[in-house]
Design an enzyme around this catalytic site. Sequence first.
Site, PDB file in Angstrom:
ATOM      1  N   SER A 184      17.979  -0.140 -25.307  1.00  0.00           N
ATOM      2  CA  SER A 184      18.147   1.321 -25.233  1.00  0.00           C
ATOM      3  C   SER A 184      19.049   1.331 -26.392  1.00  0.00           C
ATOM      4  O   SER A 184      19.851   0.557 -26.887  1.00  0.00           O
ATOM      5  CB  SER A 184      19.050   1.772 -23.963  1.00  0.00           C
ATOM      6  OG  SER A 184      19.830   2.640 -24.460  1.00  0.00           O
ATOM      7  N   THR A 197       0.807  -0.828  -0.095  1.00  0.00           N
ATOM      8  CA  THR A 197       0.041   0.001   0.005  1.00  0.00           C
ATOM      9  C   THR A 197       0.845   1.446   0.041  1.00  0.00           C
ATOM     10  O   THR A 197       1.945   1.250   0.488  1.00  0.00           O
ATOM     11  CB  THR A 197      -0.946  -0.126   1.201  1.00  0.00           C
ATOM     12  OG1 THR A 197      -0.146   0.015   2.315  1.00  0.00           O
ATOM     13  CG2 THR A 197      -1.991  -1.176   1.231  1.00  0.00           C
ATOM     14  N   HIS A 198       0.487   2.101  -0.637  1.00  0.00           N
ATOM     15  CA  HIS A 198       1.347   3.464  -0.907  1.00  0.00           C
ATOM     16  C   HIS A 198       2.628   3.060  -1.368  1.00  0.00           C
ATOM     17  O   HIS A 198       3.644   3.641  -0.991  1.00  0.00           O
ATOM     18  CB  HIS A 198       1.568   4.242   0.632  1.00  0.00           C
ATOM     19  CG  HIS A 198       0.284   4.391   1.171  1.00  0.00           C
ATOM     20  ND1 HIS A 198      -0.734   5.358   0.889  1.00  0.00           N
ATOM     21  CD2 HIS A 198      -0.330   3.715   2.207  1.00  0.00           C
ATOM     22  CE1 HIS A 198      -1.810   5.184   1.713  1.00  0.00           C
ATOM     23  NE2 HIS A 198      -1.598   4.014   2.558  1.00  0.00           N
ATOM     24  N   GLN A 234     -20.166  14.418 -37.054  1.00  0.00           N
ATOM     25  CA  GLN A 234     -19.111  13.986 -37.678  1.00  0.00           C
ATOM     26  C   GLN A 234     -17.853  13.803 -37.022  1.00  0.00           C
ATOM     27  O   GLN A 234     -17.056  12.848 -37.109  1.00  0.00           O
ATOM     28  CB  GLN A 234     -19.024  14.678 -39.036  1.00  0.00           C
ATOM     29  CG  GLN A 234     -18.009  14.182 -39.920  1.00  0.00           C
ATOM     30  CD  GLN A 234     -18.358  15.110 -41.331  1.00  0.00           C
ATOM     31  OE1 GLN A 234     -19.150  14.724 -42.180  1.00  0.00           O
ATOM     32  NE2 GLN A 234     -17.301  15.798 -41.660  1.00  0.00           N
TER      33      GLN A 234
HETATM   34  N1  ARG Z   1     -20.862  12.379 -42.695  1.00  0.00           N
HETATM   35  C1  ARG Z   1     -21.806  12.785 -42.156  1.00  0.00           C
HETATM   36  C2  ARG Z   1     -21.820  12.413 -40.580  1.00  0.00           C
HETATM   37  O1  ARG Z   1     -20.698  11.712 -40.214  1.00  0.00           O
HETATM   38  C3  ARG Z   1     -23.257  12.329 -42.679  1.00  0.00           C
HETATM   39  C4  ARG Z   1     -24.442  12.764 -42.202  1.00  0.00           C
HETATM   40  C5  ARG Z   1     -24.518  14.165 -43.149  1.00  0.00           C
HETATM   41  N2  ARG Z   1     -25.976  14.672 -42.928  1.00  0.00           N
HETATM   42  C6  ARG Z   1     -26.117  16.109 -43.141  1.00  0.00           C
HETATM   43  N3  ARG Z   1     -27.192  16.565 -43.114  1.00  0.00           N
HETATM   44  N4  ARG Z   1     -25.396  17.024 -43.595  1.00  0.00           N
HETATM   45  O2  ARG Z   1     -22.379  12.833 -39.544  1.00  0.00           O
END
Ligand code: ARG
Length: 519
Positions: free
Chosen positions: A292, A172-173, A337
């Site tokens: 190394s 511990t520790h 996205q």
């Molecule tokens: N490439 C977009 C994503 O990954 C797909 C959906 C795009 N939809 C939109 N309404 N621009 O989310």
Amino acid sequence: MTEESTQDGGERSAGSESASDQRSDGVVRRDRFSGGPARSFLSSLAADERIFVADLEVDRAHTVMLAEQDIVDDDVAGEILTALDAIEVDGHGSLPDGEDVHEAIETAVIDRIGADGGKMHTARSRNDEVAACIRYRLREDVLEAIETTLALRESLVAVAEEQTETIMPGYTHLQPAQPTTVAHWALAYEGAVRRDTERLLAAYDRINESPLGGAAFAGTTFDIDRERTAELLGFDGVVENSMDAASSRDFLLETTQALSTHATTLSGLAEDVIVFANRGFVDLADDYSSTSSIMPQKKNPDTLELVRAVAGDAAGGVQGLTTTLKGLPRAYNRDLQRATTHAWETVDAVTEASEVAAGAVATADWNEETLAAEAGEGFSTATGVADLLAANGLPFRTAHELVAIAAENSAERSSAENASGDEPRATGADYDALEAAAQDVLGESLEAVVDRAAVEDALDPVQSVASRNSQGGPAPEAVETQLESAREALATDADALEELSGPLESAREALRSEVNGYV
Ligand code: ARG
């Protein structure tokens, strides 16, 4: 058709495009792009390679459903499905340019079969499409991650089976605290990884629901069958509300969090093994070590240091995802996205780290002699002695005080001996320290409380471990019971994994035979 209305004509974007790029722009996105930096900023096409196959499967399931519902004629469906097969053979690298893989595949279908190819996108949007693709692909990735947790648990169980009697110092520790065994240590991590498996299995259930048919977010006027596309893609059911389906990403967050928790477990395991290797308790196999470039004598635990570091990547993934999702309004926003890539990066890094940790554990050599010699270091059996005195009638507090004084005296003596280069002390010296402390605290000999032999036993690391046979303790018989639960849980989770991956394979085959009915 596509969720954005499109128009013909307008400016072509700047210079260096292929004929197929130009054709693509003319078909799906028209000339909404004006070129410039925004064009590549918008595009997820390169990152979408990850969901290329998933998108083709989603397209197939959707097209089959459209045909079954008489929304698209069978012969048109056949042409679309044939085109999709050819596109798969050509690969992601041959797709025309586009904002993303969904648009590029649709464009490629239209390039091959003409305007009818555009019927593929009836009654859906890229919003429900991308959500379906991410879930489809993530299922496989999470199953793979789960598999690596099982492999790691197997390695830990194998170590425990072999090292039930191998005494080692427990800390511990980072200070020697009480002797334990390598098996007990290994099963401690097995328990944690078992819960990591369970968290990933739970996350999987919520990934495995189909958003397809949610369309842009507001459903569709077409008479679609969402249960059917879910079935064709091997999903367990649908995400019912169409706005929820198209725009929620909590499944990504939950999965990334579960992976991050696993990475944190791995980092502790890696740190322990790094420290143990440093102390000569364990030798890593060459495959898991590095040398190394300048110091020829070095053998470094680099792979485990990288495993330890992955916890940072995973925590970063959770943070990136959380801050991206925080405050996003419903329904779809393009921020999503950039949410996806955090999940891919995290699942890749953690799965690899988990696999490497399993291999490092499975191939490491435990140095039983060094471990045994070190197991009694730092008066680590003191707690057992205090327990013994308490069991023989001393109030535990008095026993604790007595042993604490003995430990102090023995530490002083041992540093004096170290300075004079003497051999490390045997337990006899600890007994003398206890006897002196008894005179101090009780005003009488220790033997008035308990036999010398019993105290000598309590001072012996092997006896000390053997005596701690409470449920979950390090005594070999208690570890045997833990091993049984570990093996049982491992078998249960391996079955669960099997039950999840089986239906994915059957769905792929079933979809293929449906497709074959059209092509
Ligand atoms: N490439 C977009 C994503 O990954 C797909 C959906 C795009 N939809 C939109 N309404 N621009 O989310």
